[in-house]
Enzyme design. Structure first.
Site, short mmCIF file in Angstrom:
data_model
loop_
_atom_site.label_atom_id
_atom_site.label_comp_id
_atom_site.label_asym_id
_atom_site.label_seq_id
_atom_site.Cartn_x
_atom_site.Cartn_y
_atom_site.Cartn_z
N CYS A 16 0.81 -1.20 0.00
CA CYS A 16 0.00 0.00 0.00
C CYS A 16 0.86 1.27 0.00
O CYS A 16 1.69 1.46 0.88
CB CYS A 16 -0.95 0.07 1.19
SG CYS A 16 -2.03 -1.34 1.30
N ARG A 53 4.01 -0.17 -4.79
CA ARG A 53 3.79 -0.79 -3.47
C ARG A 53 2.49 -1.58 -3.41
O ARG A 53 2.29 -2.39 -2.50
CB ARG A 53 3.72 0.30 -2.38
CG ARG A 53 5.05 0.86 -2.03
CD ARG A 53 4.88 1.81 -0.87
NE ARG A 53 4.49 1.10 0.33
CZ ARG A 53 5.27 0.92 1.38
NH1 ARG A 53 6.48 1.40 1.37
NH2 ARG A 53 4.84 0.28 2.43
N TRP A 111 -3.09 -2.85 -1.80
CA TRP A 111 -2.76 -4.26 -1.99
C TRP A 111 -3.70 -4.99 -1.04
O TRP A 111 -3.53 -4.93 0.17
CB TRP A 111 -1.29 -4.53 -1.65
CG TRP A 111 -0.86 -5.92 -1.97
CD1 TRP A 111 -0.36 -6.36 -3.16
CD2 TRP A 111 -0.88 -7.06 -1.10
NE1 TRP A 111 -0.08 -7.71 -3.09
CE2 TRP A 111 -0.39 -8.16 -1.85
CE3 TRP A 111 -1.27 -7.28 0.22
CZ2 TRP A 111 -0.27 -9.45 -1.31
CZ3 TRP A 111 -1.15 -8.55 0.76
CH2 TRP A 111 -0.66 -9.61 0.00
N ASN A 114 -2.56 1.05 6.22
CA ASN A 114 -1.65 0.01 5.77
C ASN A 114 -1.48 -0.96 6.94
O ASN A 114 -1.16 -0.52 8.04
CB ASN A 114 -0.30 0.65 5.41
CG ASN A 114 0.63 -0.32 4.70
OD1 ASN A 114 0.26 -1.45 4.42
ND2 ASN A 114 1.83 0.13 4.41
N GLY A 115 -1.72 -2.24 6.70
CA GLY A 115 -1.58 -3.21 7.79
C GLY A 115 -2.82 -4.07 7.89
O GLY A 115 -3.66 -4.09 6.98
N GLU A 146 17.08 -18.17 -7.78
CA GLU A 146 16.74 -16.80 -8.12
C GLU A 146 16.24 -16.70 -9.57
O GLU A 146 15.28 -15.97 -9.85
CB GLU A 146 17.95 -15.89 -7.86
CG GLU A 146 17.82 -14.45 -8.30
CD GLU A 146 16.70 -13.68 -7.60
OE1 GLU A 146 16.01 -14.22 -6.73
OE2 GLU A 146 16.50 -12.50 -7.98
N LYS A 168 12.62 -15.26 -10.76
CA LYS A 168 12.41 -14.19 -11.76
C LYS A 168 11.41 -14.65 -12.81
O LYS A 168 10.55 -13.89 -13.25
CB LYS A 168 13.73 -13.83 -12.46
CG LYS A 168 14.82 -13.20 -11.64
CD LYS A 168 14.49 -11.96 -10.90
CE LYS A 168 13.94 -12.25 -9.54
NZ LYS A 168 13.94 -11.21 -8.57
N GLU A 228 7.74 -14.90 -11.26
CA GLU A 228 7.12 -13.59 -10.95
C GLU A 228 6.79 -12.81 -12.21
O GLU A 228 5.74 -12.19 -12.29
CB GLU A 228 8.11 -12.72 -10.16
CG GLU A 228 8.36 -13.14 -8.78
CD GLU A 228 9.41 -12.24 -8.17
OE1 GLU A 228 9.11 -11.63 -7.14
OE2 GLU A 228 10.52 -12.13 -8.71
N HIS A 251 16.60 -37.38 -6.44
CA HIS A 251 15.84 -37.68 -5.22
C HIS A 251 14.36 -37.33 -5.39
O HIS A 251 13.64 -37.23 -4.40
CB HIS A 251 16.44 -36.93 -4.02
CG HIS A 251 17.86 -37.30 -3.77
ND1 HIS A 251 18.23 -38.55 -3.34
CD2 HIS A 251 19.01 -36.60 -3.92
CE1 HIS A 251 19.55 -38.59 -3.21
NE2 HIS A 251 20.04 -37.43 -3.57
N LYS A 257 5.66 -4.32 -3.88
CA LYS A 257 7.09 -4.14 -3.72
C LYS A 257 7.58 -4.31 -2.29
O LYS A 257 8.56 -4.98 -2.05
CB LYS A 257 7.48 -2.75 -4.26
CG LYS A 257 8.96 -2.51 -4.34
CD LYS A 257 9.60 -3.30 -5.45
CE LYS A 257 11.10 -3.15 -5.50
NZ LYS A 257 11.71 -4.28 -6.21
C1 F6R Z 1 11.47 -10.85 -5.89
C2 F6R Z 1 11.11 -9.88 -4.91
C3 F6R Z 1 10.74 -10.35 -3.52
C4 F6R Z 1 11.56 -9.54 -2.50
C5 F6R Z 1 11.13 -9.89 -1.07
C6 F6R Z 1 11.98 -9.18 -0.05
O1 F6R Z 1 11.76 -10.29 -7.13
O2 F6R Z 1 11.12 -8.72 -5.17
O3 F6R Z 1 10.95 -11.71 -3.36
O4 F6R Z 1 12.90 -9.84 -2.71
O5 F6R Z 1 9.79 -9.54 -0.90
O6 F6R Z 1 11.96 -7.81 -0.25
P1 F6R Z 1 13.03 -6.86 0.40
O7 F6R Z 1 14.34 -7.11 -0.29
O8 F6R Z 1 12.51 -5.49 0.17
O9 F6R Z 1 13.12 -7.22 1.85
#
Ligand code: F6R
Length: 606
Positions: free
Chosen positions: A2, A28, A75, A101-102, A484, A488, A491, A507, A601
C-alpha cells in the site's frame, strides 16, 4: 504494501500533488487507488474518488480544488479488489476519511460492536471499521462538552484517533483526515510512515523517496507514536498515554546517480537490469569505508546470521557459499519468516545481518526485533536509507542502487551480492583481489547486456515461451542462482519454474522431466562443473531440452548461452542472464514484469 500520500498546505492543487505522490508509490500496491479531499467549492465536504486498477492517466480536471487531500494505492488484505473496498473510507457523518496500511486483526469483534451501535459499513475492509471507531470515540468525547473551541476540536480529534488505534491488534499505520479541524492525525505501530516538513505545507507518505520533489526535511515516525499534521504544525504524541514527544527531523540526501525514470526502456525491470554494471562498478570504487565496521564485527562476533526474504533470501544463501569459499567462514542463513522461531540460541555476541531492498519487509523486521531482545548486534544491507531496517540496525550499508521500481527485484540482488563478495574478500585479507574480481563480473555483465546477446536470448525465448514448466539446476554458488532465476521467471512471466540443487534431481525432481521440458543448467568454471553437467545429462536422457549457461559449450546442450569466465564472481553475470530470461518470457507471454499480479514491492504485512 500500500502506497500512502497526504498533503496539507496553501496550494489548491492538493489532489494533483497527492496523485503524483501515489504514482511514485504505485509499485507498493496496485489493485486499486483512491483520493479523499476537502472540496473548496462544494461546501467544504469530503469528496472521495476511488477505483480498481492502476492510476494510469487519470484526468485531474475531474478533481475539485483543495488544499488538503490524502490518497492510497491498495494491496488487498481484507475484502476483494472492488471500488467499495478501495481506500479512503469515510465514517457515517462524512467528517473523517482514513487510509490504512496493515491488518487490524481484531476487526471482526470491533465491527460487531459498531454494527450494534447502528454504524453503517459498506465495504468488507478492516479499514472501514477503524474510521467508524474513530467516529464513535469522537462523538463520545464531544458529548462531554456543551461548548468547544477550535483548539479543543483538534484535541478531541487526536484523542479519538489515539483511543481507537490502541484498540486495534496487529501491525498498522493509519492517517485520518478531519474536516472540522482541517488536519491529519497519523498513528503507527508497524508499517512505515514519514512526515515531510515544507514551508507552510506538510506531507505524509509511506516511503521517504515520494517526498523528494517537495522537501528533504523528514521525520520517520516511530512505533507507538501519533502525529498531528496541519499546514503549520507537526506535533508528536505517545500513542500509549498521549503525552507530547519531540519529533526528530533529519535532512535526507536523495542523491543517487541512478535515475528513477524508465527513460527509453519499455519497462523498469529492463532499465534496472541495465543499471547493474554501473552500480557494481560504483560499489567496487566506494565500498571501503562502508564495510570496515562490518568486517570488524563479523570477526569478533560468535556466530553471524544472514536473514532475508524472497530474492534477498537467495542473496543470503549465496552469502553462505561466498563466505565459506572466500573467507573460510561459516555464516548461517534463514528466511526472515522462520528466523523468529530459531532465535533461542542467539546471545549478545551474535551478529544478525539482514538483507532487504526495501528495508521494510515485516518478516525481517519482526525477526530482528526478537534478535535485539536477545542482545544481538544488527547489521543491515538495504537500498532504502531511513527505512525501518536502516534505522534499527547498529551497522548499515546502503546498497545505493537507486530506487528499484519494478516489483521484480534485480539490481538490489546484484548489489547485495557485490557487498557479500567484498566483505568476504576483506575478511580474507584480500580486498584488492575482491575489487578486481568484482570488476571482472562487471565486464562479463556488460557482454551479456550487448545487443547481440539480447538476440541470442530472444531466440531461446521463442523456443520455450509456450511451455508450462521449466526447471533450473545449479550446485554450490550456482544453486542460489538457480533459485533466483526460477523466481524471476515465475514472478515476471507466470511460467511455472523451479530451481533445484542439481544433486537433488535424482531424489525426486527428475520425475517431472518429460520430452521437451526446458531445463536450465548453470555450469560455471568451478568444482561443481562435472557433477552439474551430470545432472544436465540426466535430464537430457529423460527428454529435457537443455539450456547450458556456461563458460564453454558442450555437446549435451540444446541451447548454449555463453558467459565470460570470471571465477567465483561468475554468479553475477549468471543471474543477469536469469533476469533477462524472466524479462523476455514476460514480454512473449504478455505479462507486466513491473507489476506482476498479486505482488507488491514492500511486504509490510505478515
Ligand atoms: C522478488 C522480490 C521479492 C523480494 C522480497 C523481499 O523479485 O522482489 O521476493 O525480494 O519480498 O523484499 P526486500 O528485499 O525489500 O526485503
Amino acid at each position: 504494501m500500500c502506497g500512502i500520500f497526504g498533503y496539507i498546505g496553501k496550494k489548491n492543487n492538493a489532489p494533483e500533488i497527492v496523485l503524483n505522490g501515489l504514482k511514485s508509490l504505485e509499485y507498493r500496491g496496485y489493485d486499486s487507488w483512491g483520493v479523499a479531499l476537502k472540496s473548496l467549492s462544494n461546501n467544504n465536504k469530503i469528496i472521495v474518488r476511488k477505483k480498481t486498477g492502476m492510476i494510469g492517466e487519470t484526468n485531474l480536471s475531474s478533481f475539485t480544488d483543495s488544499n488538503i487531500a490524502l490518497g492510497h494505492t491498495r494491496w488487498a488484505t481484507h475484502g476483494g479488489v472492488t471500488d467499495a473496498n478501495a481506500h479512503p473510507h469515510l465514517d457515517c457523518t462524512g467528517q473523517f476519511a482514513i487510509i490504512h496500511n496493515g491488518i487490524i486483526e481484531n476487526y471482526y469483534e470491533l465491527k460487531q460492536q459498531l454494527l450494534a451501535k447502528h454504524h453503517k459499513l459498506i465495504s468488507e475492509t478492516d479499514t472501514e471499521v477503524a474510521i467508524h471507531l474513530v467516529e464513535e470515540n469522537y462523538i463520545n468525547l464531544l458529548s462531554k462538552y456543551t461548548e468547544v473551541s477550535e483548539d479543543k476540536l483538534t484535541k478531541l480529534f487526536i484523542e479519538a484517533v489515539r483511543k481507537s488505534f490502541i484498540q486495534f491488534t496487529g501491525l498498522n499505520a493509519i492517517i485520518v483526515m478531519d474536516l472540522k479541524s482541517h488536519s491529519f492525525v497519523a498513528a503507527k505501530n508497524g508499517s512505515p510512515l514519514v512526515i515531510g516538513k515544507g514551508n507552510g505545507e506538510n506531507f505524509l507518505a509511506s516511503d521517504a523517496h515520494a517526498l523528494s520533489p517537495y522537501t528533504n526535511n523528514v521525520f520517520f515516525m516511530g512505533d507507538d507514536q501519533l502525529v498531528l499534521v496541519t499546514d503549520e504544525q507537526i506535533e508528536t504524541f505517545s500513542l500509549l498515554d498521549g503525552h507530547k514527544l519531540t519529533p526528530k527531523f533529519e535532512r535526507i540526501s536523495w542523491g543517487s546517480s541512478f535515475s528513477s525514470s524508465k527513460g527509453n526502456f519499455a519497462y523498469f525491470m529492463l532499465k534496472e537490469i541495465y543499471d547493474q554494471p554501473k552500480i557494481l562498478q560504483t560499489i567496487s570504487e566506494n565500498h571501503k569505508e562502508l564495510i570496515n565496521d562490518f568486517v570488524h564485527q563479523i570477526k569478533h562476533s560468535r556466530g553471524t546470521y544472514l536473514v532475508g526474504c524472497g530474492t534477498a533470501a537467495y542473496a543470503c544463501l549465496a552469502g553462505t557459499y561466498i563466505f565459506s569459499k572466500i573467507a573460510k567462514r561459516h555464516v548461517n542463513f534463514t528466511v526472515g519468516s522462520e528466523f523468529g522461531y530459531l532465535v533461542d540460541f542467539l546471545s549478545n555476541r551474535s551478529l544478525v545481518i539482514a538483507l532487504s531492498q526495501s528495508g521494510e519487509t515485516i518478516d525481517v523486521i519482526e525477526a530482528l526485533k526478537k534478535a535485539k531482545e536477545k542482545g544481538a548486534q544488527i547489521g543491515a544491507l538495504t537500498n532504502v536509507i531511513g527505512s525501518t531496517l536502516y534505522r534499527m540496525a547498529d551497522l548499515k550499508i546502503p546498497l545505493s542502487a537507486g530506487v528499484e521500481k519494478a516489483v521484480v527485484s534485480t539490481k538490489a540482488f546484484t548489489a547485495k551480492m557485490a557487498y557479500l563478495y567484498l566483505l568476504a574478500y576483506h575478511l580474507a585479507g584480500k580486498s584488492k583481489l575482491g575489487q578486481q574480481m568484482l570488476m571482472k563480473a562487471v565486464s562479463a555483465s556488460e557482454e551479456i547486456l550487448s545487443e547481440n546477446y539480447q538476440i541470442l536470448i530472444k531466440k531461446l525465448i521463442q523456443k520455450i515461451y509456450k511451455k508450462e514448466h521449466l526447471y533450473v539446476i545449479g550446485r554450490g554458488l550456482s544453486y542460489p542462482i538457480a533459485l533466483e532465476t526460477a523466481l524471476k521467471i515465475k514472478e515476471s512471466s507466470y511460467m511455472h519454474a523451479e530451481g533445484f540443487a542439481a544433486g537433488e534431481l535424482k531424489h525426486g525432481v527428475i520425475a517431472l522431466i518429460e520430452k521437451g521440458t526446458p531445463c536450465i543448467a548453470f555450469l560455471p568454471n568451478d568444482d561443481s562443473y562435472g557433477a552439474n553437467l551430470a545432472g544436465a545429462m540426466e535430464m537430457k536422457a529423460r527428454g529435457g531440452y537443455i539450456i547450458g549457461i556456461s563458460y564453454k559449450n558442450h555437446e549435451e546442450f540444446d541451447y548454449y548461452l555463453p558467459i565470460n569466465d570470471c571465477g567465483i564472481t561468475s554468479a553475477i553475470p549468471s543471474v543477469i542472464i536469469g533476469q533477462l530470461i524472466g524479462y523476455y518470457l514476460a514480454i512473449s507471454r504478455k505479462t507486466d514484469p513491473d507489476k506482476p499480479r498479486n505482488l507488491a514491492k514492500s511486504v509490510t504485512v505478515k
